[in-house]
Design a protein around this motif. Sequence first.
Motif, mmCIF file in Angstrom:
data_model
loop_
_atom_site.group_PDB
_atom_site.id
_atom_site.type_symbol
_atom_site.label_atom_id
_atom_site.label_comp_id
_atom_site.label_asym_id
_atom_site.label_seq_id
_atom_site.Cartn_x
_atom_site.Cartn_y
_atom_site.Cartn_z
ATOM 1 N N PRO A 1 0.808 -1.224 0.000
ATOM 2 C CA PRO A 1 0.000 0.000 0.000
ATOM 3 C C PRO A 1 0.843 1.278 0.000
ATOM 4 C CG PRO A 1 -0.818 -1.581 1.627
ATOM 5 C CD PRO A 1 0.496 -2.093 1.136
ATOM 6 N N ILE A 2 2.013 1.220 0.620
ATOM 7 C CA ILE A 2 2.884 2.406 0.665
ATOM 8 C C ILE A 2 3.353 2.767 -0.740
ATOM 9 C CG2 ILE A 2 5.021 3.380 1.589
ATOM 10 C CD1 ILE A 2 2.855 2.847 3.698
ATOM 11 N N GLU A 3 3.661 1.775 -1.546
ATOM 12 C CA GLU A 3 4.186 2.011 -2.883
ATOM 13 C C GLU A 3 3.095 2.103 -3.942
ATOM 14 O OE1 GLU A 3 7.157 -1.042 -3.507
ATOM 15 O OE2 GLU A 3 8.694 0.242 -2.602
ATOM 16 N N ASP A 4 1.847 1.867 -3.567
ATOM 17 C CA ASP A 4 0.735 1.887 -4.525
ATOM 18 C C ASP A 4 0.443 3.331 -4.951
ATOM 19 O OD1 ASP A 4 -1.883 1.817 -5.765
ATOM 20 O OD2 ASP A 4 -2.136 -0.168 -4.883
ATOM 21 N N GLU A 5 0.574 3.608 -6.239
ATOM 22 C CA GLU A 5 0.368 4.960 -6.755
ATOM 23 C C GLU A 5 -1.097 5.369 -6.778
ATOM 24 O OE1 GLU A 5 2.202 4.943 -10.576
ATOM 25 O OE2 GLU A 5 4.234 5.203 -9.770
ATOM 26 N N ASN A 6 -2.008 4.413 -6.617
ATOM 27 C CA ASN A 6 -3.430 4.713 -6.674
ATOM 28 C C ASN A 6 -4.012 5.084 -5.308
ATOM 29 O OD1 ASN A 6 -3.744 4.103 -9.519
ATOM 30 N ND2 ASN A 6 -3.482 1.952 -8.949
ATOM 31 N N ILE A 7 -3.216 4.954 -4.258
ATOM 32 C CA ILE A 7 -3.682 5.267 -2.910
ATOM 33 C C ILE A 7 -3.016 6.562 -2.457
ATOM 34 C CG2 ILE A 7 -3.946 4.452 -0.546
ATOM 35 C CD1 ILE A 7 -3.559 1.608 -1.550
ATOM 36 N N LYS A 8 -3.824 7.557 -2.065
ATOM 37 C CA LYS A 8 -3.300 8.851 -1.624
ATOM 38 C C LYS A 8 -2.779 8.742 -0.190
ATOM 39 C CE LYS A 8 -6.891 11.115 -4.368
ATOM 40 N NZ LYS A 8 -8.171 11.879 -4.300
ATOM 41 N N LYS A 9 -1.661 9.410 0.076
ATOM 42 C CA LYS A 9 -1.044 9.366 1.400
ATOM 43 C C LYS A 9 -1.178 10.718 2.099
ATOM 44 C CE LYS A 9 0.459 5.353 -0.081
ATOM 45 N NZ LYS A 9 0.386 5.441 -1.547
ATOM 46 N N TYR B 1 -0.538 13.057 -0.934
ATOM 47 C CA TYR B 1 -1.751 13.821 -1.212
ATOM 48 C C TYR B 1 -1.820 15.101 -0.381
ATOM 49 C CZ TYR B 1 -6.780 14.810 -1.640
ATOM 50 O OH TYR B 1 -8.003 15.407 -1.851
ATOM 51 N N ILE B 2 -1.819 14.961 0.932
ATOM 52 C CA ILE B 2 -1.834 16.129 1.813
ATOM 53 C C ILE B 2 -0.777 15.973 2.894
ATOM 54 C CG2 ILE B 2 -3.128 17.459 3.529
ATOM 55 C CD1 ILE B 2 -5.661 16.903 2.050
ATOM 56 N N TYR C 1 -9.845 19.171 7.363
ATOM 57 C CA TYR C 1 -10.174 20.589 7.533
ATOM 58 C C TYR C 1 -9.468 21.441 6.476
ATOM 59 C CZ TYR C 1 -10.677 25.169 9.762
ATOM 60 O OH TYR C 1 -10.960 26.486 10.006
ATOM 61 N N TYR C 2 -8.191 21.147 6.248
ATOM 62 C CA TYR C 2 -7.446 21.908 5.243
ATOM 63 C C TYR C 2 -8.010 21.664 3.839
ATOM 64 C CZ TYR C 2 -3.881 22.912 8.779
ATOM 65 O OH TYR C 2 -3.222 23.365 9.899
ATOM 66 N N GLU C 3 -8.439 20.444 3.584
ATOM 67 C CA GLU C 3 -9.025 20.132 2.278
ATOM 68 C C GLU C 3 -10.278 20.987 2.057
ATOM 69 O OE1 GLU C 3 -9.634 16.085 -0.353
ATOM 70 O OE2 GLU C 3 -10.052 15.998 1.806
ATOM 71 N N TYR C 4 -11.056 21.148 3.131
ATOM 72 C CA TYR C 4 -12.242 22.009 3.044
ATOM 73 C C TYR C 4 -11.833 23.457 2.785
ATOM 74 C CZ TYR C 4 -15.728 25.236 4.913
ATOM 75 O OH TYR C 4 -16.567 26.302 5.082
ATOM 76 N N LEU C 5 -10.817 23.943 3.520
ATOM 77 C CA LEU C 5 -10.380 25.332 3.337
ATOM 78 C C LEU C 5 -9.884 25.577 1.911
ATOM 79 C CD1 LEU C 5 -8.473 26.130 6.678
ATOM 80 C CD2 LEU C 5 -10.807 26.762 6.031
#
Length: 231
Positions: free
Chosen positions: A86-94, A117-118, A218-222
């Motif tokens: 899962p760490i190396e999976d490019e389809n999963i955002k971290k 991702y964030i 919260y930051y994603e919302y902002l």
Amino acid sequence: MTKMTMKKNYQILRNKKEIEDLVSLLYRHDKFCHDFETTTLETHSGSLKIVGCGFSVNPNKVYYIPFNYPELGLTEQEIIDLIRGPIEDENIKKIGQNLKYEYRVWNKFGVNLRNIYIDTMIASYCLFCDKFSHALDEMTLRLLGHIKIRTDHVIAAEIEPPITVEEVIVEDAKGKKKKAKKKKKVKKSDKTMMDSPVEVVAEYCCEDVEYTFKLANYYEYLFSLPENENA
């Protein structure tokens, strides 16, 4: 030290099957948050050891993998190999706080952290620049009104320092030199989270993951607000 009672939404994984179940869970979601606890913040240090790692696919449940839990029956590298996918999976955002650190730790053990991702530290800086501190404890208190567990409470004075035995050269009454064993307590300053009870570190790490995830949401919302479209 009084034994800690883990929060119901925090779970320590104590066998291989539970880690495999976590890996399956991570694969079933499009993003997850994680956080390392290590013996040193110097990622290039040869003495760096992973104490544990927390994972979450939502802030309501956090899983902790202890690397210093002998009953788990797995080596450091075996645990890493189990969760590598899962760490190396490019389809999963971290998601994480200061993911540069996680990236360097993973890289040290031959794992490539993909699809960041964030990073809440960077997100905070983009939104607030130098108006506020971007440390996790300060952001959690200022934005979410929660006081986090302090690091020095995890590496606590109440934990009895381990005793090591070292060989020294001494002279007897006749002036003849000989080897002798001398007991030596490890100084408080030499302690790391590796010396703390698993439950104590787990609580600390899981809390980091929980509130990092909440901050990320919260930051994603902002960032979605029109006034922040250029942040």
